[in-house]
Enzyme design. Structure first.
Site, PDB file in Angstrom:
ATOM      1  N   ILE A  99      -3.424 -21.816   6.497  1.00 49.51           N
ATOM      2  CA  ILE A  99      -1.937 -21.887   6.885  1.00 49.51           C
ATOM      3  C   ILE A  99      -0.885 -20.969   6.123  1.00 49.51           C
ATOM      4  CG2 ILE A  99      -0.212 -23.570   7.253  1.00 49.51           C
ATOM      5  CD1 ILE A  99      -2.221 -25.710   7.875  1.00 49.51           C
ATOM      6  N   ALA A 100      -1.216 -20.852   4.843  1.00 48.56           N
ATOM      7  CA  ALA A 100      -0.078 -20.218   4.107  1.00 48.56           C
ATOM      8  C   ALA A 100      -0.263 -18.630   4.586  1.00 48.56           C
ATOM      9  CB  ALA A 100      -0.359 -20.206   2.579  1.00 48.56           C
TER      10      ALA A 100
ATOM     11  N   ARG B 158      -4.858 -19.066  -7.326  1.00 47.75           N
ATOM     12  CA  ARG B 158      -5.070 -19.737  -8.363  1.00 47.75           C
ATOM     13  C   ARG B 158      -5.763 -18.883  -9.493  1.00 47.75           C
ATOM     14  NH1 ARG B 158      -8.796 -24.977  -7.230  1.00 47.75           N
ATOM     15  NH2 ARG B 158      -8.803 -24.261  -5.112  1.00 47.75           N
TER      16      ARG B 158
ATOM     17  N   ALA C 259      -0.191 -25.591  -1.163  1.00 43.69           N
ATOM     18  CA  ALA C 259      -1.193 -25.765  -1.825  1.00 43.69           C
ATOM     19  C   ALA C 259      -1.545 -27.015  -1.882  1.00 43.69           C
ATOM     20  CB  ALA C 259      -1.306 -24.948  -3.126  1.00 43.69           C
ATOM     21  N   SER C 260      -2.827 -27.524  -1.686  1.00 46.43           N
ATOM     22  CA  SER C 260      -3.474 -28.933  -1.772  1.00 46.43           C
ATOM     23  C   SER C 260      -4.766 -28.863  -1.289  1.00 46.43           C
ATOM     24  CB  SER C 260      -2.527 -29.714  -1.033  1.00 46.43           C
ATOM     25  OG  SER C 260      -2.847 -31.309  -1.298  1.00 46.43           O
TER      26      SER C 260
ATOM     27  N   SER D  24       0.956 -34.058   6.193  1.00 46.30           N
ATOM     28  CA  SER D  24      -0.040 -34.022   7.480  1.00 46.30           C
ATOM     29  C   SER D  24       0.364 -35.161   8.229  1.00 46.30           C
ATOM     30  CB  SER D  24      -1.190 -34.240   6.840  1.00 46.30           C
ATOM     31  OG  SER D  24      -2.255 -34.593   7.569  1.00 46.30           O
TER      32      SER D  24
ATOM     33  N   LYS E 135      -2.613 -37.091   0.592  1.00 45.22           N
ATOM     34  CA  LYS E 135      -1.510 -36.569   1.190  1.00 45.22           C
ATOM     35  C   LYS E 135      -0.631 -37.529   1.460  1.00 45.22           C
ATOM     36  CE  LYS E 135      -1.227 -32.788   2.893  1.00 45.22           C
ATOM     37  NZ  LYS E 135      -1.061 -31.555   2.046  1.00 45.22           N
TER      38      LYS E 135
ATOM     39  N   PHE F 229      -7.790 -37.274  17.973  1.00 42.28           N
ATOM     40  CA  PHE F 229      -7.014 -36.952  17.355  1.00 42.28           C
ATOM     41  C   PHE F 229      -5.790 -35.873  17.858  1.00 42.28           C
ATOM     42  CE2 PHE F 229     -11.303 -35.010  16.805  1.00 42.28           C
ATOM     43  CZ  PHE F 229     -10.693 -33.500  16.913  1.00 42.28           C
TER      44      PHE F 229
END
Ligand code: NAP
Length: 351
Positions: A18-19, A38, A87-88, A131, A170, A231
């Site tokens: 996504i980023a 990182r 970031a996660s 999310s 999340k 979903f």
């Protein structure tokens, strides 16, 4: 409040699926992006962003930062008016220690990034990638809603470290972000709550959950059938736009559900089949609930997951994203078609 788009913008987790799209769009608008990774010595992870910056009017600067290290984001936040915290860890399988792999980096990372926002006098807006799983844990939760639809007013109250640990990570991370935001009044918090994100990737990575899931469909992993699990789905480019609109529209704040279409595991297969008839070994049917209990563990689905999700409907209200961020959702068929085409072009699946 106005945002000066000539000031640097900090984007955490720059290498991510996504980023990368957020950063591409910012660079094409001429923005200066400080992207955290990182391991800065691992250039393969972010070379695509350096290449995009070379063709665009904006500038990309990689910065090393780890979610678990307090202070890692402080210097990078100085001088920024906008911070986008994407970031996660997004992992759904191979979870042996949920606390270590998911919860601690999500929670501690949010604290570290938002503390950096507190220390940088320049910051006016923080955009957090949360999310829809911070809104609901299992489809069965829909029964608890007032009008049979999930809106931004709901919180996931059913996930835990032992059941739906990613959703739990999340949820606690977003709650922590609100706690930190509400304890100050210099910067506003805007939260993006995406459903399952699909669409072409800017890299040939396979290890991002969205990409790995699409590859599973194309490689025949689900050919015997899939459980009936519904979903929301949304295009990665819509998610990038949502972050940018949430950052630059002064009035944008609060949570934003991002659902372009309601779908299912079988729905994804049908869209692939429509775009690429008879090309892939796709699941043609859904397996019944009893069978889902039996084969669920093969998909990484616990009995509790099956009981609270299989065969249960889901409904989301995406009107805030339409009205407040001006999102025009990309049709799901186009998302799937362009995602498969990218994977074929990058040699990740036999075309
Ligand atoms: P992704 O491609 O796996 O990106 C995750 C990013 O987080 C990577 O850049 C990764 O860095 C970084 N990260 C993980 N642990 C870290 C740590 N300890 N320190 C620093 N960075 C760390 O996944 P994505 O789909 O783009 O997800 C981005 C965000 O969107 C996440 O917050 C995710 O929860 C959220 N989201 C995703 C979806 C979806 O369907 N994809 C849906 C809703 C929300 P490395 O490259 O170093 O691993």
């Amino acid at each position: 409040m106005t945002i000066d788009t000539s000031k640097p913008i900090l984007v955490t987790g720059a290498s991510g699926y996504i980023a990368s799209w957020i950063i591409k769009k910012l660079l094409e608008k001429g923005c200066t992006v400080r992207g955290t990774v990182r391991d800065k010595s691992n250039k393969d992870r972010y070379q695509h962003l350096v290449d995009i910056a070379g063709q665009a009017s904006g500038t990309f600067e990689p910065i090393q930062a780890d979610l678990m290290n307090a202070g890692d984001f402080d210097e990078a936040a100085q001088g920024c008016e906008v911070i986008m915290h994407t970031a996660s860890p997004f992992i759904r399988s191979g979870i042996k220690d949920a606390e270590k792999q998911l919860i601690a980096p999500a929670l501690q990372g949010t604290r570290n990034v938002l503390e950096a926002a507190n220390k940088a006098e320049s910051v006016k807006k923080v955009v957090l990638t949360s999310s829809v799983v911070a809104i609901y844990g299992d489809a069965a939760d829909l029964k608890q809603t007032k009008n049979g639809v999930f809106t931004e007013e709901y919180w996931n109250e059913t996930s835990s470290p032992g059941h739906q640990p990613y959703a739990y990570s999340k949820t606690v991370a977003e709650k922590e972000a609100w706690k930190i935001a509400e304890a100050q009044d210099r910067w506003k918090l805007a939260v993006i709550n995406p459903s399952f994100v699909l669409g072409p990737s800017l890299t040939n990575r396979r290890d991002s959950t969205s990409i790995a899931t699409m590859l599973d469909f194309l490689n025949g992993t689900f050919k015997q059938g899939v459980p009936k699990v519904d979903f929301g789905v949304v295009d990665v480019r819509n998610i990038a736009d949502a972050h940018i609109e949430a950052a630059f529209r002064a009035q944008a704040e609060g949570r934003h559900i991002m659902v372009g279409a309601h779908s299912s595991l079988k729905g994804i297969a049908q869209k692939i089949e429509e775009a690429f008839p008879k090309k892939y070994k796709l699941p043609k049917s859904t397996i019944n609930k009893l069978m889902s209990y039996l084969v669920g563990p093969m998909f990484g689905l616990s009995w509790k997951y099956v009981s609270r999700n299989v065969g249960k409907p889901l409904k989301f209200d995406n009107s805030k994203s339409l009205n407040n961020l001006g999102i025009e959702y990309i049709p799901f068929k186009q998302t799937v078609q362009e995602h498969v085409a990218q994977l074929e072009n990058d040699g990740l699946v036999k075309s």
